[in-house]
Design a protein around this motif. Sequence first.
Motif, mmCIF file in Angstrom:
data_model
loop_
_atom_site.group_PDB
_atom_site.id
_atom_site.type_symbol
_atom_site.label_atom_id
_atom_site.label_comp_id
_atom_site.label_asym_id
_atom_site.label_seq_id
_atom_site.Cartn_x
_atom_site.Cartn_y
_atom_site.Cartn_z
ATOM 1 N N ASP A 1 0.696 -1.534 0.068
ATOM 2 C CA ASP A 1 0.062 0.264 -0.229
ATOM 3 C C ASP A 1 0.568 1.387 0.314
ATOM 4 N N CYS A 2 2.267 1.378 -0.547
ATOM 5 C CA CYS A 2 2.453 2.483 -0.752
ATOM 6 C C CYS A 2 2.213 3.714 -1.449
ATOM 7 N N THR A 3 2.246 4.784 -2.010
ATOM 8 C CA THR A 3 1.629 5.211 -2.755
ATOM 9 C C THR A 3 2.846 6.088 -4.081
ATOM 10 N N VAL A 4 3.602 5.621 -3.827
ATOM 11 C CA VAL A 4 4.246 6.354 -4.190
ATOM 12 C C VAL A 4 6.054 4.438 -4.950
ATOM 13 N N ARG B 1 19.054 15.153 -5.846
ATOM 14 C CA ARG B 1 17.749 15.787 -4.320
ATOM 15 C C ARG B 1 17.258 14.268 -4.265
ATOM 16 N N HIS B 2 17.763 14.626 -2.162
ATOM 17 C CA HIS B 2 17.302 13.535 -1.887
ATOM 18 C C HIS B 2 16.978 13.993 0.017
ATOM 19 N N LYS B 3 16.211 13.263 0.721
ATOM 20 C CA LYS B 3 15.966 13.296 1.568
ATOM 21 C C LYS B 3 16.526 11.674 2.821
ATOM 22 N N GLN B 4 17.319 12.139 3.972
ATOM 23 C CA GLN B 4 17.279 10.994 4.700
ATOM 24 C C GLN B 4 16.519 10.993 5.511
ATOM 25 N N CYS B 5 15.235 9.790 6.116
ATOM 26 C CA CYS B 5 14.601 10.228 6.516
ATOM 27 C C CYS B 5 15.167 9.612 8.466
ATOM 28 N N THR B 6 13.825 9.903 9.123
ATOM 29 C CA THR B 6 14.378 9.308 10.549
ATOM 30 C C THR B 6 14.188 8.090 10.659
ATOM 31 N N PRO B 7 15.810 7.046 11.062
ATOM 32 C CA PRO B 7 15.613 5.752 10.967
ATOM 33 C C PRO B 7 14.705 5.015 11.969
ATOM 34 N N ILE B 8 14.006 4.226 11.311
ATOM 35 C CA ILE B 8 12.592 2.669 11.252
ATOM 36 C C ILE B 8 13.108 1.999 13.022
ATOM 37 N N PRO B 9 13.543 2.242 14.081
ATOM 38 C CA PRO B 9 14.052 1.193 14.836
ATOM 39 C C PRO B 9 13.245 -0.507 14.303
ATOM 40 N N VAL B 10 14.010 -1.375 14.094
ATOM 41 C CA VAL B 10 13.384 -3.088 13.841
ATOM 42 C C VAL B 10 14.148 -3.426 14.474
ATOM 43 N N ILE C 1 15.849 0.799 10.343
ATOM 44 C CA ILE C 1 15.614 0.753 9.576
ATOM 45 C C ILE C 1 16.024 1.874 7.895
ATOM 46 N N ILE C 2 16.957 1.779 7.099
ATOM 47 C CA ILE C 2 16.895 3.719 6.698
ATOM 48 C C ILE C 2 16.952 3.526 5.218
ATOM 49 N N PHE C 3 15.918 5.034 4.902
ATOM 50 C CA PHE C 3 15.624 4.947 4.398
ATOM 51 C C PHE C 3 15.787 6.233 3.273
ATOM 52 N N TYR C 4 15.351 6.472 2.116
ATOM 53 C CA TYR C 4 15.586 7.853 1.769
ATOM 54 C C TYR C 4 14.034 8.262 1.085
ATOM 55 N N LEU C 5 14.036 9.589 0.994
ATOM 56 C CA LEU C 5 12.703 10.585 -0.529
ATOM 57 C C LEU C 5 13.753 10.900 -1.519
ATOM 58 N N HIS C 6 13.475 10.107 -2.664
ATOM 59 C CA HIS C 6 14.127 10.651 -3.641
ATOM 60 C C HIS C 6 13.022 11.219 -3.751
ATOM 61 N N TYR C 7 13.202 13.147 -4.886
ATOM 62 C CA TYR C 7 12.387 13.523 -4.968
ATOM 63 C C TYR C 7 13.579 14.789 -5.441
ATOM 64 N N VAL D 1 8.591 17.555 -5.761
ATOM 65 C CA VAL D 1 7.457 16.256 -5.997
ATOM 66 C C VAL D 1 8.702 14.902 -5.856
ATOM 67 N N LEU D 2 7.566 13.965 -5.038
ATOM 68 C CA LEU D 2 8.190 12.720 -4.946
ATOM 69 C C LEU D 2 8.439 11.846 -6.074
ATOM 70 N N LEU D 3 9.560 11.124 -6.141
ATOM 71 C CA LEU D 3 9.908 10.075 -7.147
ATOM 72 C C LEU D 3 10.095 8.892 -7.031
ATOM 73 N N GLU D 4 10.837 8.195 -5.657
ATOM 74 C CA GLU D 4 10.464 6.721 -5.363
ATOM 75 C C GLU D 4 11.112 7.324 -3.138
ATOM 76 N N ILE D 5 11.294 5.851 -3.349
ATOM 77 C CA ILE D 5 11.480 5.773 -1.617
ATOM 78 C C ILE D 5 12.743 5.211 -1.988
ATOM 79 N N LEU D 6 13.573 4.945 -1.079
ATOM 80 C CA LEU D 6 15.014 3.714 -1.629
ATOM 81 C C LEU D 6 14.637 3.392 -0.025
ATOM 82 N N ILE D 7 15.271 1.671 0.163
ATOM 83 C CA ILE D 7 15.248 1.751 1.085
ATOM 84 C C ILE D 7 17.042 0.717 1.378
#
Length: 521
Positions: free
Chosen positions: A381-384, A401-410, A416-422, A432-438
């Motif tokens: 159910d990912c929107t992108v 252009r990208h943004k590193q988000c706050t890590p998610i404890p797993v 979990i480290i993930f990035y927003l590519h925009y 405008v968000l293009l993709e999410i990379l994990i």
Amino acid sequence: MWHDQQQVHAQPGGGLPLPRPANDILIKNKVIPIFAVTSGMQGLYDELSSHLTQLSSVGKLSDNSDDVATLIKKQLDSIISTTKLNPQAPTGVTVTVTPRCSGDQAPIGTGNGCSGVKIDEEVKFDVLVMVDECVADSPTNAYSFNIEVPGIATIPVEIEMICACDCEEDGSQIDSSTDCSNAGDLICGSCQCHSGTYGDICQCNQTTEVSSDACINPETNSICGGDNNGKCICGQCECIQPTREGYMRWGQFCECSNYECPRNLDNAICSNNGYCFCGDCDCNQTPNGSPKQSTDPQFNGTDCGCPVSKADCIHPTTELECSGSSNGECVCGVCNCKQDHYGEFCDICQDCGPLNCTKYTDCVECMFEGQDEGKTYKECDCTVETSMSNDERVDTSKLGRHKQCTPIPVDENCDIIFYLHYEDKGTTNQPVLLEILIDREPDCPTQPNIIAIVAGVIGGILGVGILLLIIWKIFTSIMDKREYTKFLEERSKAKWNTGLSPLYKEPTTKYTNPAYSGKLI
């Protein structure tokens, strides 16, 4: 609020009962009360504050009282910038206090002090003391009372009266003097009016003219706004004009002025953008009372502090007011930004819109946990478009252009480290968000090698011990070599005696046989 059920002093005119002991205690202990109340109780406490002779202040709280600290600070600033005198005059003595406010100072509503007083700034007062009658039972004809400076000091006042003047005894009285409108006798320089007349020079007639009750303001129950604002002459208020240039007072009860209006933080009347008229700021007039021209800057608000023009809210690049209605609105010439936006024009948004990392937490967790099962971003159910990195880590050097988000404890100690590519698009450079990379592998701290640590510690201890032994051996060898060399030097310098010792005896004894001829038998 504190009440004494046994002694309550009712104010004239049926006002709020004032606990007399409470007022006396406040004065004695130099306490300045601040009442922080909700809107439903403000009227009650305003009346209570008006009856307190001690300096006090009433402020309105919000419904949930979350602004109590701000309100108290505001009221405290107002109190410490106000200086006034409270005469505690006894019966038979009338004390009139007239403040001589200067600079940015302004008379307060009660007329016995100044507001807007700054630190180390001087305030002058004119105090007029009038005695209505002599003390019949006092041999000295003396009064004593205090003038309180609320929260600061007490000024003692001693009055010794002259009950009989020389001018009353030498026959200098002038009956029906022209100086007294022919309606009073001039005695010792003042008029003593005949029956039916009154006034400073007996100019008022009680039978044909309105009494002083006509000078009482029904809203404030005061005569001509107080002794500092006006005097009642023949049933009409004659306003006392302030000494400060440009200040005026007028009105049926001297209730109007051009200086008792809301002020801004710089203590400027009507923010110097409007005209003060009878307690309200008229923003359509200049400070001197003339109508504004169409080319003059326009303002609104109770203190004329809000510019009507929104020019200061227009973004210089996009020409949008506060970067658009979704980002903020223009209030008093300043952009009031909505949640998650900031900046002079509300054009900065680090964690809102498509770059709000919290919106993608469930998607990222689903993709990470289902990577072995080959789950797709649609199944999560990912929107992108969302994908896992080919290697252990995402190669951010290729993202742009990208943004590193706050890590998610797993897991324990793993994230979990993930990035927003925009990319920025449009005239407003909206992201405008293009993709999410994990990252394929979680970010876990390296566990320490206990065996290596223990071995290292032991090896270090042994190494230090061996090193100390080697140093000790080298040191002792050097010292031994020095001692031996010294010994050889001393021995070479010694001179030994080579003669025989007198105690020395040969180890052999030789005997001669006298009968021996050298021949053997």
